[in-house]
Design an enzyme around this catalytic site. Structure first.
Site, PDB file in Angstrom:
ATOM      1  N   LYS A 195       0.861  -1.181   0.000  1.00  0.00           N
ATOM      2  CA  LYS A 195       0.000   0.000   0.000  1.00  0.00           C
ATOM      3  C   LYS A 195       0.900   1.234   0.000  1.00  0.00           C
ATOM      4  O   LYS A 195       1.952   1.254   0.645  1.00  0.00           O
ATOM      5  CB  LYS A 195      -0.890  -0.038   1.242  1.00  0.00           C
ATOM      6  CG  LYS A 195      -1.923   1.074   1.331  1.00  0.00           C
ATOM      7  CD  LYS A 195      -2.783   0.888   2.574  1.00  0.00           C
ATOM      8  CE  LYS A 195      -3.870   1.944   2.691  1.00  0.00           C
ATOM      9  NZ  LYS A 195      -4.753   1.703   3.855  1.00  0.00           N
ATOM     10  N   ILE A 225      -7.930   1.284   9.686  1.00  0.00           N
ATOM     11  CA  ILE A 225      -8.374   2.054  10.854  1.00  0.00           C
ATOM     12  C   ILE A 225      -9.897   2.122  10.933  1.00  0.00           C
ATOM     13  O   ILE A 225     -10.451   2.710  11.854  1.00  0.00           O
ATOM     14  CB  ILE A 225      -7.764   3.472  10.859  1.00  0.00           C
ATOM     15  CG1 ILE A 225      -7.827   4.095  12.263  1.00  0.00           C
ATOM     16  CG2 ILE A 225      -8.446   4.362   9.814  1.00  0.00           C
ATOM     17  CD1 ILE A 225      -7.043   5.358  12.439  1.00  0.00           C
ATOM     18  N   GLY A 226     -10.569   1.486   9.978  1.00  0.00           N
ATOM     19  CA  GLY A 226     -12.025   1.448  10.011  1.00  0.00           C
ATOM     20  C   GLY A 226     -12.571   0.326   9.152  1.00  0.00           C
ATOM     21  O   GLY A 226     -13.778   0.191   8.985  1.00  0.00           O
ATOM     22  N   GLY A 227     -11.619  -0.453   8.586  1.00  0.00           N
ATOM     23  CA  GLY A 227     -11.996  -1.533   7.685  1.00  0.00           C
ATOM     24  C   GLY A 227     -11.142  -1.556   6.436  1.00  0.00           C
ATOM     25  O   GLY A 227     -11.448  -2.262   5.474  1.00  0.00           O
ATOM     26  N   SER A 228     -10.048  -0.796   6.425  1.00  0.00           N
ATOM     27  CA  SER A 228      -9.292  -0.537   5.198  1.00  0.00           C
ATOM     28  C   SER A 228      -8.526  -1.723   4.638  1.00  0.00           C
ATOM     29  O   SER A 228      -8.100  -1.685   3.492  1.00  0.00           O
ATOM     30  CB  SER A 228      -8.328   0.633   5.421  1.00  0.00           C
ATOM     31  OG  SER A 228      -9.039   1.822   5.620  1.00  0.00           O
ATOM     32  N   SER A 249      -9.250   1.591   2.553  1.00  0.00           N
ATOM     33  CA  SER A 249      -8.339   2.391   1.754  1.00  0.00           C
ATOM     34  C   SER A 249      -7.216   1.603   1.089  1.00  0.00           C
ATOM     35  O   SER A 249      -6.460   2.147   0.289  1.00  0.00           O
ATOM     36  CB  SER A 249      -7.726   3.493   2.628  1.00  0.00           C
ATOM     37  OG  SER A 249      -6.999   2.942   3.721  1.00  0.00           O
ATOM     38  N   SER A 250      -7.083   0.305   1.394  1.00  0.00           N
ATOM     39  CA  SER A 250      -6.053  -0.520   0.736  1.00  0.00           C
ATOM     40  C   SER A 250      -6.602  -1.072  -0.576  1.00  0.00           C
ATOM     41  O   SER A 250      -6.417  -2.249  -0.903  1.00  0.00           O
ATOM     42  CB  SER A 250      -5.623  -1.659   1.667  1.00  0.00           C
ATOM     43  OG  SER A 250      -5.296  -1.190   2.957  1.00  0.00           O
TER      44      SER A 250
END
Length: 579
Positions: free
Chosen positions: A142, A238-241, A217-218
């Site tokens: 990433k 950090i939230g599901g990334s 985000s990944s």
């Protein structure tokens, strides 16, 4: 009298001139900032194109020299077999590297997932220590993983042209274990989105269907691994990334406990926020690959390079255990209504686990809305978003961020007023708005204490049921492009376990059927608000797309979480790659 009138006239003229000057200065500054942002985007895309050309030339050169190599057979090898053949000498690191490099170049044409070719990887290829657990394995990163000599832009213009001075700790460990990091992959602007688009590199597409998001985000990692262009990658969460891209792209991913792996040297857009823990973890086509990666990273090299990481080596005996498990489960969190495919995936997995001899027990963590709306949103934006917004000065804002930037730019008093006005009709949105106001140090400490108390209450609830692990739905199928940023409530199944700092991983278990897709017409959500409306529309037209479940364990129990994920994977057999 005359002088007084003249002075008054001049004062009025001066005031107007001053106002015009200030307005002109603001316009010029904005224009200058936008010009810089355009220049950054142009340079970033030029470097991206140059990287891809270098990749292609290197691959063509290798193919001319090795015309008999069976690339397709090599690409189908599971990572464990690949490593065995590399260490035995049956396969050369060069054959593996250039085969995956060629595949990455090829799949990038349809997904736009690669941002940079890490050109010195060819040197690492020749120097990789043979005794390493990942000897000769190409690994994608990433873009936030700092790599010496390369930008980690996060899709923000202010980071373009700012190459890292050194590798981050986990990249150093990968190299010491013989791995060959070879590409950086795309992220949403700022990484605070579960879509994947930014003004520098553009939109990344889902490899299963180009009109769908790969998640974020990944997202670049999900798209690259999901289309077979990398055998192993690293993401952050950090939230599901890690979990969103893994689920949307039909691969496996693990979010460990926040401090199980080193975050030293990672690039971010907000530093110092610790209320909701960031994690980094592996993404791959199967669970065995995740376990091998974690085992390779949890070594003396890591504990020496970053002494702040607990020296806990990988516990093979826990991962390989076969005793029956006590599994808690829930079909819905009563916050985000599961799609028909999500619910079916959970039920079918539960039934297979029961048939295999495991005990399944209904279990729902307490007070989920409070954990989401007060603790998670409040923890992430305790300064009202001020630190986050600093990254956007003079920059363009990508559509994937939805209305987040607009909301964060509102004055605190207006957020409060808007929250009160919206509460009767849109209680979820109102609660998030209210939590995104700046806090004093005293209130931040109180919030952090509340997070710890909530965590302890869920652990007590878990222990009272004598659970080993937890099975939950995972959002899916993939949403339409540009919709995740407007369906914020849908992060409920993932961000809860960032707030709790529990390890959590996702495993694909099925694909959307025509019946699942037809039943989406009846989907209403629990609140009927804008988030539910957008979610319903965004998950339609998804026949054949992968759907996952989420596996959760208590803090520091990554090996048990992986063992459970492996069990689920062995019982469920979905299609592994997009056709």
């Amino acid at each position: 009298m005359v002088l007084s009138e003249v002075w008054t006239t001049l004062s009025g003229v001066s005031g107007v001139c001053l106002a015009c000057s200030l307005l002109s200065a603001a316009v010029v500054l904005r224009w200058t900032g936008r010009q810089k942002a355009r220049g950054a985007a142009t340079r970033a895309r030029q470097k991206q194109r140059a990287s891809l050309e270098t990749m292609d030339k290197a691959v063509q050169r290798f193919r001319l020299q090795n015309p008999d190599l069976d690339s397709e057979a090599l690409l189908t090898l599971p990572l464990l077999q690949l490593v065995q053949k590399l260490q035995s000498g049956e396969l050369s690191p060069e054959a593996v590297f250039f085969t995956y490099l060629g595949k990455a170049w090829e799949v990038n044409k349809g997904t736009n997932c690669v941002t940079s070719y890490l050109t010195d990887c060819e040197t690492q290829l020749s120097q990789a220590p043979r005794q390493g657990l990942l000897y000769g394995v190409p690994v994608s990163l990433k873009e936030c993983f700092s790599y010496k000599g390369h930008d980690s832009t996060l899709g923000l213009s202010l980071n373009e042209g700012m190459p890292s001075e050194s590798d981050c700790v986990v990249v150093q460990v990968l190299k010491l274990q013989g791995a060959v990091p070879f590409v950086h992959t795309n992220v949403p602007q700022s990484m605070l989105s579960f879509d994947c688009s930014n003004p520098l590199f553009g939109q990344t597409m889902n490899p299963w269907k180009s009109s769908k998001s790969p998640g974020g985000s990944s997202g670049g990692e999900g798209a690259l691994i999901g289309s077979g262009g990398s055998p192993l990658g690293l993401g952050t969460d950090i939230g599901g990334s890690i979990r969103f891209p893994s689920a949307f792209c039909g691969i496996c991913g693990l979010k460990p406990t926040g401090n199980r792996l080193s975050k030293s040297g990672l690039k971010g857009c907000v530093y110092g926020q610790t209320a909701v823990q960031l994690s980094l973890g592996p993404m791959a086509r199967d669970v065995e690959s995740l376990a091998l990666c974690l085992k390779a990273l949890l070594c003396e090299h890591l504990f020496t390079l970053d002494p702040t990481v607990p020296p806990l080596p990988f516990r093979e005996e826990v991962y390989r255990s076969s005793r029956p498990l006590r599994v808690g489960y829930y079909e819905t969190d009563n916050y985000t209504m599961p799609s028909p495919a999500m619910r079916r995936a959970l039920i079918e997995t539960k039934q297979r686990l029961e048939a295999a001899g495991h005990t399944l027990i209904p279990f729902l963590p307490n007070n989920i809305p409070y954990a989401l709306e007060v603790l998670s949103a409040g923890g992430l934006f305790s300064d009202g978003g001020r630190s986050f917004l600093q990254n956007f000065k003079g920059d363009f804002v990508d559509p994937c961020l939805g209305d987040l930037i607009l909301i964060l730019r509102l004055p605190s008093w207006f957020k409060r007023l808007l929250s009160l006005l919206l509460k009767p009709l849109f209680p979820r949105l109102a609660a998030f708005l209210n939590s995104m106001r700046p806090r004093s140090a005293e209130k931040l400490w109180k919030l952090q204490h509340e997070i710890e108390m909530y965590r302890q209450s869920v652990i007590a609830q878990w222990k009272a049921m004598n659970l080993d692990v937890l099975l939950t739905p995972m959002l899916g199928p993939a949403l339409d492009l540009n919709t995740p940023g407007r369906a914020t409530g849908a992060i409920s199944y993932t961000v809860l376990y960032n707030c709790l700092d529990f390890p959590a991983g996702v495993v694909p278990v099925t694909t959307v059927t025509a019946e699942d897709d037809a039943q989406m017409e009846l989907y209403k959500g629990y609140f009927g608000d804008i988030w539910d409306i957008i979610l319903k529309k965004a998950m339609k037209n998804s026949v054949g797309l992968p759907v996952a479940v989420q596996c959760v364990a208590l803090p520091w129990q990554e090996e048990l979480c992986l063992r459970f994920m492996r069990e689920v994977e062995q019982l469920m057999t979905p299609q592994k790659q997009p056709s």
